[in-house]
Design a protein around this motif. Structure first.
Motif, PDB file in Angstrom:
ATOM      1  N   PRO A 228     -14.350  23.630  26.661  1.00 55.62           N
ATOM      2  CA  PRO A 228     -15.257  23.739  25.512  1.00 55.62           C
ATOM      3  C   PRO A 228     -14.563  24.174  24.222  1.00 55.62           C
ATOM      4  O   PRO A 228     -14.990  23.794  23.137  1.00 55.62           O
ATOM      5  N   PHE A 229     -13.476  24.960  24.350  1.00 54.06           N
ATOM      6  CA  PHE A 229     -12.739  25.393  23.161  1.00 54.06           C
ATOM      7  C   PHE A 229     -11.280  24.997  23.311  1.00 54.06           C
ATOM      8  O   PHE A 229     -10.669  25.165  24.370  1.00 54.06           O
ATOM      9  N   ARG A 230     -10.728  24.453  22.244  1.00 54.83           N
ATOM     10  CA  ARG A 230      -9.372  23.929  22.250  1.00 54.83           C
ATOM     11  C   ARG A 230      -8.430  24.920  21.590  1.00 54.83           C
ATOM     12  O   ARG A 230      -8.762  25.553  20.575  1.00 54.83           O
ATOM     13  N   SER A 231      -7.234  25.071  22.146  1.00 52.17           N
ATOM     14  CA  SER A 231      -6.200  25.949  21.606  1.00 52.17           C
ATOM     15  C   SER A 231      -4.942  25.128  21.384  1.00 52.17           C
ATOM     16  O   SER A 231      -4.437  24.484  22.312  1.00 52.17           O
ATOM     17  N   VAL A 232      -4.451  25.141  20.129  1.00 54.69           N
ATOM     18  CA  VAL A 232      -3.261  24.345  19.802  1.00 54.69           C
ATOM     19  C   VAL A 232      -2.246  25.219  19.066  1.00 54.69           C
ATOM     20  O   VAL A 232      -2.608  26.057  18.244  1.00 54.69           O
ATOM     21  N   TYR A 233      -0.976  25.016  19.381  1.00 53.08           N
ATOM     22  CA  TYR A 233       0.149  25.646  18.694  1.00 53.08           C
ATOM     23  C   TYR A 233       1.038  24.542  18.131  1.00 53.08           C
ATOM     24  O   TYR A 233       1.264  23.525  18.795  1.00 53.08           O
ATOM     25  N   TRP A 234       1.527  24.740  16.921  1.00 56.52           N
ATOM     26  CA  TRP A 234       2.535  23.837  16.396  1.00 56.52           C
ATOM     27  C   TRP A 234       3.506  24.603  15.504  1.00 56.52           C
ATOM     28  O   TRP A 234       3.184  25.667  14.982  1.00 56.52           O
ATOM     29  N   GLU A 235       4.648  24.022  15.343  1.00 55.20           N
ATOM     30  CA  GLU A 235       5.746  24.678  14.620  1.00 55.20           C
ATOM     31  C   GLU A 235       5.842  24.106  13.206  1.00 55.20           C
ATOM     32  O   GLU A 235       5.702  22.898  13.001  1.00 55.20           O
ATOM     33  N   GLU A 236       6.053  24.986  12.243  1.00 58.46           N
ATOM     34  CA  GLU A 236       6.191  24.530  10.862  1.00 58.46           C
ATOM     35  C   GLU A 236       7.417  23.623  10.735  1.00 58.46           C
ATOM     36  O   GLU A 236       8.521  23.969  11.174  1.00 58.46           O
ATOM     37  N   GLY A 237       7.209  22.456  10.130  1.00 61.61           N
ATOM     38  CA  GLY A 237       8.320  21.537   9.919  1.00 61.61           C
ATOM     39  C   GLY A 237       8.672  20.698  11.119  1.00 61.61           C
ATOM     40  O   GLY A 237       9.672  19.957  11.077  1.00 61.61           O
ATOM     41  N   ALA A 238       7.887  20.769  12.189  1.00 56.30           N
ATOM     42  CA  ALA A 238       8.194  19.972  13.380  1.00 56.30           C
ATOM     43  C   ALA A 238       7.879  18.501  13.131  1.00 56.30           C
ATOM     44  O   ALA A 238       7.210  18.137  12.165  1.00 56.30           O
ATOM     45  N   GLU A 239       8.361  17.640  14.013  1.00 57.56           N
ATOM     46  CA  GLU A 239       8.120  16.216  13.869  1.00 57.56           C
ATOM     47  C   GLU A 239       6.620  15.927  13.903  1.00 57.56           C
ATOM     48  O   GLU A 239       5.826  16.674  14.467  1.00 57.56           O
ATOM     49  N   ASP A 240       6.205  14.819  13.268  1.00 55.09           N
ATOM     50  CA  ASP A 240       4.807  14.438  13.233  1.00 55.09           C
ATOM     51  C   ASP A 240       4.240  14.364  14.650  1.00 55.09           C
ATOM     52  O   ASP A 240       4.892  13.843  15.574  1.00 55.09           O
ATOM     53  N   GLU A 241       3.001  14.865  14.784  1.00 51.72           N
ATOM     54  CA  GLU A 241       2.256  14.835  16.040  1.00 51.72           C
ATOM     55  C   GLU A 241       2.923  15.638  17.152  1.00 51.72           C
ATOM     56  O   GLU A 241       2.586  15.483  18.323  1.00 51.72           O
ATOM     57  N   LYS A 242       3.839  16.495  16.800  1.00 52.97           N
ATOM     58  CA  LYS A 242       4.511  17.325  17.796  1.00 52.97           C
ATOM     59  C   LYS A 242       3.774  18.656  17.891  1.00 52.97           C
ATOM     60  O   LYS A 242       3.580  19.361  16.897  1.00 52.97           O
ATOM     61  N   PHE A 243       3.323  19.023  19.092  1.00 52.45           N
ATOM     62  CA  PHE A 243       2.669  20.297  19.339  1.00 52.45           C
ATOM     63  C   PHE A 243       3.502  21.117  20.308  1.00 52.45           C
ATOM     64  O   PHE A 243       4.144  20.575  21.219  1.00 52.45           O
ATOM     65  N   LEU A 244       3.475  22.398  20.116  1.00 52.90           N
ATOM     66  CA  LEU A 244       4.135  23.287  21.076  1.00 52.90           C
ATOM     67  C   LEU A 244       3.316  23.437  22.347  1.00 52.90           C
ATOM     68  O   LEU A 244       3.862  23.531  23.441  1.00 52.90           O
ATOM     69  N   ARG A 245       1.988  23.458  22.181  1.00 52.83           N
ATOM     70  CA  ARG A 245       1.103  23.567  23.355  1.00 52.83           C
ATOM     71  C   ARG A 245      -0.299  23.159  22.947  1.00 52.83           C
ATOM     72  O   ARG A 245      -0.759  23.479  21.866  1.00 52.83           O
ATOM     73  N   VAL A 246      -0.974  22.449  23.846  1.00 56.38           N
ATOM     74  CA  VAL A 246      -2.393  22.112  23.700  1.00 56.38           C
ATOM     75  C   VAL A 246      -3.086  22.533  24.989  1.00 56.38           C
ATOM     76  O   VAL A 246      -2.752  22.044  26.069  1.00 56.38           O
ATOM     77  N   SER A 247      -4.018  23.460  24.883  1.00 54.89           N
ATOM     78  CA  SER A 247      -4.735  23.959  26.059  1.00 54.89           C
ATOM     79  C   SER A 247      -6.171  24.273  25.657  1.00 54.89           C
ATOM     80  O   SER A 247      -6.643  23.782  24.626  1.00 54.89           O
ATOM     81  N   GLY A 248      -6.882  25.069  26.454  1.00 53.05           N
ATOM     82  CA  GLY A 248      -8.270  25.348  26.117  1.00 53.05           C
ATOM     83  C   GLY A 248      -8.818  26.560  26.836  1.00 53.05           C
ATOM     84  O   GLY A 248      -8.150  27.190  27.674  1.00 53.05           O
ATOM     85  N   TYR A 249     -10.059  26.889  26.487  1.00 54.28           N
ATOM     86  CA  TYR A 249     -10.758  28.043  27.055  1.00 54.28           C
ATOM     87  C   TYR A 249     -12.167  27.641  27.440  1.00 54.28           C
ATOM     88  O   TYR A 249     -12.814  26.827  26.750  1.00 54.28           O
ATOM     89  N   GLU A 250     -12.670  28.234  28.511  1.00 51.22           N
ATOM     90  CA  GLU A 250     -14.058  28.021  28.928  1.00 51.22           C
ATOM     91  C   GLU A 250     -15.023  28.696  27.967  1.00 51.22           C
ATOM     92  O   GLU A 250     -16.123  28.206  27.730  1.00 51.22           O
ATOM     93  N   GLU A 251     -14.629  29.870  27.444  1.00 50.79           N
ATOM     94  CA  GLU A 251     -15.436  30.590  26.464  1.00 50.79           C
ATOM     95  C   GLU A 251     -14.566  30.875  25.242  1.00 50.79           C
ATOM     96  O   GLU A 251     -13.342  30.917  25.350  1.00 50.79           O
ATOM     97  N   PHE A 252     -15.208  31.057  24.110  1.00 49.19           N
ATOM     98  CA  PHE A 252     -14.448  31.418  22.915  1.00 49.19           C
ATOM     99  C   PHE A 252     -13.817  32.795  23.159  1.00 49.19           C
ATOM    100  O   PHE A 252     -14.532  33.789  23.353  1.00 49.19           O
ATOM    101  N   PRO A 253     -12.485  32.900  23.179  1.00 50.96           N
ATOM    102  CA  PRO A 253     -11.827  34.125  23.624  1.00 50.96           C
ATOM    103  C   PRO A 253     -11.669  35.190  22.551  1.00 50.96           C
ATOM    104  O   PRO A 253     -11.157  36.275  22.830  1.00 50.96           O
ATOM    105  N   VAL A 254     -12.088  34.898  21.323  1.00 47.58           N
ATOM    106  CA  VAL A 254     -11.886  35.828  20.210  1.00 47.58           C
ATOM    107  C   VAL A 254     -13.231  36.439  19.822  1.00 47.58           C
ATOM    108  O   VAL A 254     -14.220  35.727  19.648  1.00 47.58           O
TER     109      VAL A 254
END
Length: 549
Positions: A228-254
């Protein structure tokens, strides 16, 4: 997956937060410089600036508020919530009550083992100083859950159509070594891989992190990218469409509690830190003036003859000797001007500002709550001493319950359920919604206002029955006891359920009926005995009854 939409949304959240940055930086400078991070480069926030904080009253007041809220709302040493059901009748069902109590005890044990209470204290400090706080709750293999708190300036928030916080973003400065440990070598950008290969493990890189509703999820799929909730990490200046991690949470964790919200604001502009800011600035100005006056009294500016300049100036050290030429014995060195400061009035002004700051942070009430573990303070005592402040805190406590404590308990329950750490519920509870009731010191003190009305009504009915006994039929004593127990937060095992009370009363009625039947039988037997022993034929009353007279 295209990264550009994420970057645009991140910039939008960042621009919204920038509007609040001047307020947060003022609150940092005049309340507690140790809180707040405004990092334009790695570790730029490590140099604390205490130049404006000339009196630590605001810092102590906010610390007292945080400690008092921890003791009063979520005390580690006493139960502060209990689980119930939306159906009040089903809540009185004995197996259901036992299951709810068991779940509650297990959740309290998980809270005690984790770092929740330390994190909640930090949340309350952020809330008092910056009016808004943020905490993330993650699953933990060893302790079930683990909390991470954030400070103003290092995160950004977004809300949905219902104005509830549902988006969280932050900038993170990480070393190449940290990035490799967290995300893995293959997920790094080409330039980061090159630095890692060259053993440049302590070079800094900026990483972006965003958690938001997953509008692209495919229903029915349960993988990490379809939560239900998506979590994404990316690095400044990284190649286009490059993500460090794409994951998710069942509930909003914040969880992002706010002291108060005006209209559609995402961040709170009201709270102790905002309301006391003017007094804090005035206090620092008064303290600065006070120190300046003391300096002028102790070391005033002087007028000295110009001839002394050729002699090397004037030695004012203890025991110092000044050599003057012949004929200069009467040379005077005297203050350029004299002042007669009214230090008492200045001191009173400083004390007034200190008291105003303490009052804004509810220091007297929260100090009582913070010290409550040292003595047996009761909710009634809090209510009687600080009823006015409790009324002012009512809306704040309700917001904290909905924006912090409800999500905390709900996510912890779901994490424990997925981990198999909860007992199976009774069949009667399948598909039923749970309800959380707060029984903390502050919650009970709020309810104590209602207990007064119950007490007054009970006393009035009791006195009225002496004149009109039938009026007792108007009073539902069972409901009064249940309501009073709920207001006091009494353990559910102390108050019997309706079915148990009905069974007790049924047995009591049967025993009374049996006793009455026995008494009637004994009376009949005694009457028969007397009748059998009565002599007839002597013109007695019995003769008349028998027709003998």
């Amino acid at each position: 997956m295209d990264r550009k939409p994420f970057e645009r949304r991140f910039r939008d959240l960042q621009q919204e937060a920038e509007k609040w940055r001047p307020l947060w930086q003022d609150q940092q400078a005049y309340i507690d410089p140790a809180r707040g991070r405004f990092l334009d480069k790695p570790n730029s926030g490590d140099k604390l600036n205490h130049q404006k904080l000339l009196d630590n009253t605001p810092t102590r007041a906010n610390t007292t508020l945080a400690s008092g809220m921890l003791s009063g709302l979520t005390s580690p040493s006493r139960p502060w919530f209990k689980l119930g059901l939306s159906d009040p009748e089903l809540s009185k069902f004995t197996p259901a009550r036992h299951w709810l109590d068991d779940v509650q005890e297990r959740m309290m044990a998980v809270f005690s083992k984790s770092n929740i209470y330390n994190s909640l204290h930090a949340v309350y400090q952020e809330l008092g100083q910056f009016n808004t706080a943020a905490m993330m709750l993650s699953e933990d293999f060893e302790n079930v859950i683990r909390a991470r708190t954030f400070t103003a300036g290092e995160y950004y928030l977004g809300s949905g159509h219902d104005l509830r916080i549902n988006t969280f973003a932050r900038e993170i400065w990480m070393t190449i070594g940290q990035m490799q440990d967290l995300f893995g070598y293959n997920n790094l950008s080409d330039s980061a891989k090159k630095q890692y290969d060259n053993n440049q493990l302590y070079e800094w890189r900026k990483v972006y992190h965003m958690i938001e509703p997953n509008d692209g999820r495919q229903p029915g799929k349960k993988d990490a990218q379809n939560m239900p909730f998506r979590s994404v990490y990316w690095e400044e200046g990284a190649e286009d469409e490059k993500f460090l991690r794409v994951s998710g949470y069942e509930e909003f964790p914040v969880f992002a509690p706010r002291w108060d919200v005006v209209s559609s604001d995402i961040y709170s502009r009201n709270g102790p830190g905002a309301h006391a800011l003017g007094d804090c600035k005035g206090l620092m100005k008064s303290r600065k003036d006070y120190f300046m006056i003391l300096d002028k009294i102790a070391d005033p500016p002087l007028n000295a003859p110009a001839s002394l300049q050729t002699k090397g100036g004037v030695n004012f050290l203890p025991g110092g000797v000044n050599y003057v030429g012949d004929g200069m014995e009467n040379t005077k060195v005297e203050p350029a001007y004299t002042i007669a400061p009214r230090l008492q009035e200045i001191t009173l002004d400083i004390q007034d500002l200190r008291n105003a700051i303490k009052e804004t942070f509810f220091v007297d009430m929260f100090l009582m709550l913070a010290n409550s573990d040292r003595r047996q303070i009761t909710a009634r005592e809090v209510a009687e001493r600080h009823e006015e402040k409790l009324l002012m805190l009512g809306p704040v406590l309700e917001r904290l319950e909905s924006e912090l404590l409800d999500p905390l308990i709900g996510r912890t329950f779901n994490v424990m359920l997925r981990a198999g750490l909860l007992p199976p519920p009774p069949q009667e509870l399948q598909g039923r919604n749970l309800k959380v009731e707060y029984i903390s010191m502050l919650a009970q003190a709020q309810k104590m206002v209602g207990t007064t009305t119950v007490e007054q009504l009970s006393a009035y009915v009791g006195s009225l029955t002496a004149v009109v006994p039938e009026v007792i039929d108007k009073f539902n004593a069972d409901k009064a006891v249940d309501r009073y127990a709920d207001m006091l937060g009494v353990d559910s095992e102390i108050i019997r359920g309706d079915e148990e009370v009905a069974e007790i009363r049924k047995r009591r009625a049967e025993m009374i009926q049996q006793q009455q039947q026995m008494e009637q039988a004994q009376a009949a037997a005694q009457g028969a005995k007397v009748l059998s022993e009565t002599r007839v034929g002597e013109n007695s009353a019995l003769d008349a009854l028998l027709g003998g007279g």
